[in-house]
Design a protein around this motif. Sequence first.
Motif, PDB file in Angstrom:
ATOM      1  N   GLY A 145       0.815  -1.202   0.000  1.00 35.29           N
ATOM      2  CA  GLY A 145       0.000   0.000   0.000  1.00 35.29           C
ATOM      3  C   GLY A 145       0.848   1.250   0.000  1.00 35.29           C
ATOM      4  N   TYR A 146       0.308   2.329  -0.558  1.00 33.04           N
ATOM      5  CA  TYR A 146       1.009   3.613  -0.608  1.00 33.04           C
ATOM      6  C   TYR A 146      -0.008   4.693  -0.257  1.00 33.04           C
ATOM      7  N   LEU A 147       0.165   5.329   0.902  1.00 29.86           N
ATOM      8  CA  LEU A 147      -0.778   6.345   1.377  1.00 29.86           C
ATOM      9  C   LEU A 147      -0.037   7.623   1.751  1.00 29.86           C
ATOM     10  N   LEU A 148      -0.707   8.743   1.587  1.00 30.10           N
ATOM     11  CA  LEU A 148      -0.183   9.991   2.115  1.00 30.10           C
ATOM     12  C   LEU A 148      -0.378   9.998   3.628  1.00 30.10           C
ATOM     13  N   LYS A 149       0.528  10.679   4.324  1.00 33.32           N
ATOM     14  CA  LYS A 149       0.478  10.671   5.794  1.00 33.32           C
ATOM     15  C   LYS A 149      -0.816  11.261   6.338  1.00 33.32           C
ATOM     16  N   ASP A 150      -1.396  12.204   5.614  1.00 32.03           N
ATOM     17  CA  ASP A 150      -2.649  12.805   6.070  1.00 32.03           C
ATOM     18  C   ASP A 150      -3.746  11.758   6.217  1.00 32.03           C
ATOM     19  N   ARG A 151      -3.609  10.647   5.503  1.00 26.31           N
ATOM     20  CA  ARG A 151      -4.642   9.610   5.536  1.00 26.31           C
ATOM     21  C   ARG A 151      -4.733   8.955   6.910  1.00 26.31           C
ATOM     22  N   VAL A 152      -3.670   9.054   7.703  1.00 26.77           N
ATOM     23  CA  VAL A 152      -3.686   8.478   9.045  1.00 26.77           C
ATOM     24  C   VAL A 152      -4.780   9.124   9.896  1.00 26.77           C
ATOM     25  N   LEU A 153      -5.090  10.399   9.600  1.00 32.18           N
ATOM     26  CA  LEU A 153      -6.102  11.117  10.379  1.00 32.18           C
ATOM     27  C   LEU A 153      -7.497  10.556  10.141  1.00 32.18           C
ATOM     28  N   ALA A 154      -7.713   9.940   8.998  1.00 33.02           N
ATOM     29  CA  ALA A 154      -8.981   9.249   8.741  1.00 33.02           C
ATOM     30  C   ALA A 154      -8.825   7.836   9.293  1.00 33.02           C
ATOM     31  N   VAL A 155      -8.938   7.720  10.591  1.00 33.78           N
ATOM     32  CA  VAL A 155      -8.528   6.514  11.311  1.00 33.78           C
ATOM     33  C   VAL A 155      -9.161   5.245  10.756  1.00 33.78           C
ATOM     34  N   HIS A 156     -10.463   5.258  10.566  1.00 33.53           N
ATOM     35  CA  HIS A 156     -11.152   4.042  10.119  1.00 33.53           C
ATOM     36  C   HIS A 156     -10.644   3.601   8.750  1.00 33.53           C
ATOM     37  N   GLU A 157     -10.530   4.549   7.807  1.00 28.97           N
ATOM     38  CA  GLU A 157     -10.060   4.217   6.468  1.00 28.97           C
ATOM     39  C   GLU A 157      -8.604   3.760   6.499  1.00 28.97           C
ATOM     40  N   PHE A 158      -7.793   4.419   7.331  1.00 28.88           N
ATOM     41  CA  PHE A 158      -6.380   4.045   7.424  1.00 28.88           C
ATOM     42  C   PHE A 158      -6.226   2.617   7.936  1.00 28.88           C
ATOM     43  N   ASP A 169      -8.477   0.244   7.891  1.00 30.24           N
ATOM     44  CA  ASP A 169      -9.013  -0.678   6.887  1.00 30.24           C
ATOM     45  C   ASP A 169      -7.979  -0.960   5.808  1.00 30.24           C
ATOM     46  N   ALA A 170      -7.284   0.100   5.359  1.00 32.58           N
ATOM     47  CA  ALA A 170      -6.256  -0.066   4.342  1.00 32.58           C
ATOM     48  C   ALA A 170      -5.114  -0.928   4.869  1.00 32.58           C
ATOM     49  N   ALA A 171      -4.725  -0.701   6.118  1.00 35.11           N
ATOM     50  CA  ALA A 171      -3.648  -1.480   6.729  1.00 35.11           C
ATOM     51  C   ALA A 171      -4.018  -2.957   6.793  1.00 35.11           C
ATOM     52  N   ARG A 172      -5.239  -3.246   7.196  1.00 38.70           N
ATOM     53  CA  ARG A 172      -5.698  -4.638   7.267  1.00 38.70           C
ATOM     54  C   ARG A 172      -5.732  -5.263   5.877  1.00 38.70           C
ATOM     55  N   ARG A 173      -6.192  -4.502   4.899  1.00 38.91           N
ATOM     56  CA  ARG A 173      -6.265  -5.015   3.536  1.00 38.91           C
ATOM     57  C   ARG A 173      -4.873  -5.395   3.023  1.00 38.91           C
ATOM     58  N   VAL A 174      -3.890  -4.541   3.282  1.00 40.19           N
ATOM     59  CA  VAL A 174      -2.518  -4.802   2.855  1.00 40.19           C
ATOM     60  C   VAL A 174      -1.958  -6.024   3.586  1.00 40.19           C
ATOM     61  N   ALA A 175      -2.194  -6.105   4.894  1.00 40.66           N
ATOM     62  CA  ALA A 175      -1.708  -7.248   5.677  1.00 40.66           C
ATOM     63  C   ALA A 175      -2.297  -8.561   5.171  1.00 40.66           C
ATOM     64  N   ALA A 192     -17.238  -2.777  -0.006  1.00 40.66           N
ATOM     65  CA  ALA A 192     -16.669  -1.547   0.543  1.00 40.66           C
ATOM     66  C   ALA A 192     -17.014  -0.345  -0.336  1.00 40.66           C
ATOM     67  N   ILE A 193     -16.999  -0.541  -1.659  1.00 39.97           N
ATOM     68  CA  ILE A 193     -17.387   0.536  -2.565  1.00 39.97           C
ATOM     69  C   ILE A 193     -18.851   0.900  -2.350  1.00 39.97           C
ATOM     70  N   ALA A 194     -19.690  -0.111  -2.163  1.00 44.54           N
ATOM     71  CA  ALA A 194     -21.120   0.136  -1.932  1.00 44.54           C
ATOM     72  C   ALA A 194     -21.335   0.965  -0.675  1.00 44.54           C
ATOM     73  N   ARG A 195     -20.596   0.645   0.385  1.00 44.05           N
ATOM     74  CA  ARG A 195     -20.730   1.416   1.629  1.00 44.05           C
ATOM     75  C   ARG A 195     -20.236   2.849   1.436  1.00 44.05           C
ATOM     76  N   ARG A 196     -19.133   3.007   0.721  1.00 43.83           N
ATOM     77  CA  ARG A 196     -18.550   4.342   0.538  1.00 43.83           C
ATOM     78  C   ARG A 196     -19.480   5.240  -0.276  1.00 43.83           C
ATOM     79  N   LEU A 197     -20.124   4.666  -1.312  1.00 37.26           N
ATOM     80  CA  LEU A 197     -20.971   5.460  -2.203  1.00 37.26           C
ATOM     81  C   LEU A 197     -22.453   5.388  -1.828  1.00 37.26           C
ATOM     82  N   VAL A 198     -22.752   4.643  -0.775  1.00 37.27           N
ATOM     83  CA  VAL A 198     -24.145   4.461  -0.316  1.00 37.27           C
ATOM     84  C   VAL A 198     -25.008   3.921  -1.465  1.00 37.27           C
ATOM     85  N   LEU A 199     -24.548   2.813  -2.013  1.00 36.55           N
ATOM     86  CA  LEU A 199     -25.258   2.124  -3.077  1.00 36.55           C
ATOM     87  C   LEU A 199     -25.446   0.669  -2.685  1.00 36.55           C
TER      88      LEU A 199
END
Length: 216
Positions: free
Chosen positions: A101-114, A116-122, A168-175
């Motif tokens: 994974g490759y994230l900008l450091k600001d993404r850490v502030l979005a705790v839930h998304e960060f 989730d991304a960490a778990r996905r990579v692991a 996850a896309i469905a939850r993000r876009l409320v579809l």
Amino acid sequence: MRVVIAEDQVLLREGMARLFQDRGHQIVAAVGNATRLLDITTEHRPDLVVVDVRMPPTFTDEGTQAAREIKQTHPEIGVLVLSQHINTTQAMTLVNLSGFGYLLKDRVLAVHEFLDAARRVADGGSALDPQVVGALMRPRPTDDPLSALSDREREVLALMAQGLNNPAIARRLVLSERTVEGHVRHVLLKLDLAESDDGHRRVLAVLTHLRASHAG
């Protein structure tokens, strides 16, 4: 999840450690440079290594080099690289690997998304920062296949490229998931990409197309 953190900024390093620990994960090592990161990873065999791109002593690409060494030596270990600024070249050199994974450091502030991304990579998946994806999807000539996508399909494509699966896309876009499945099918057809149930292969297919378009 067992995690190793390599970050020279003490507050950020301790803050990330706390985020992981609060969610029940174990920090097996936290260091301020990348000098012995491969040795530490070999010793502890974590599920995930989080590493800053720029680390002492030169603050250039020590983290990227360490990430590459870890993936070459221990391909089963997830590696999440953090960067202060967008650098698509650094991202693209490693994104072909599963569990990266490759994230900008600001993404850490979005705790839930960060997290989730960490778990996905692991778990062997992919996570690419939305701003990096956005840079790859910037407007191009009308003969580019991306121009055939609707606004909603572009949103779905961007989330696919970040590594999100259909639920996850469905939850993000409320579809509904069925609606997302339809959008994904249309995106892949319009871009002439093969469908795949393997999330990482789907990301690779999308990114391969975006890189080719970006290069043109």
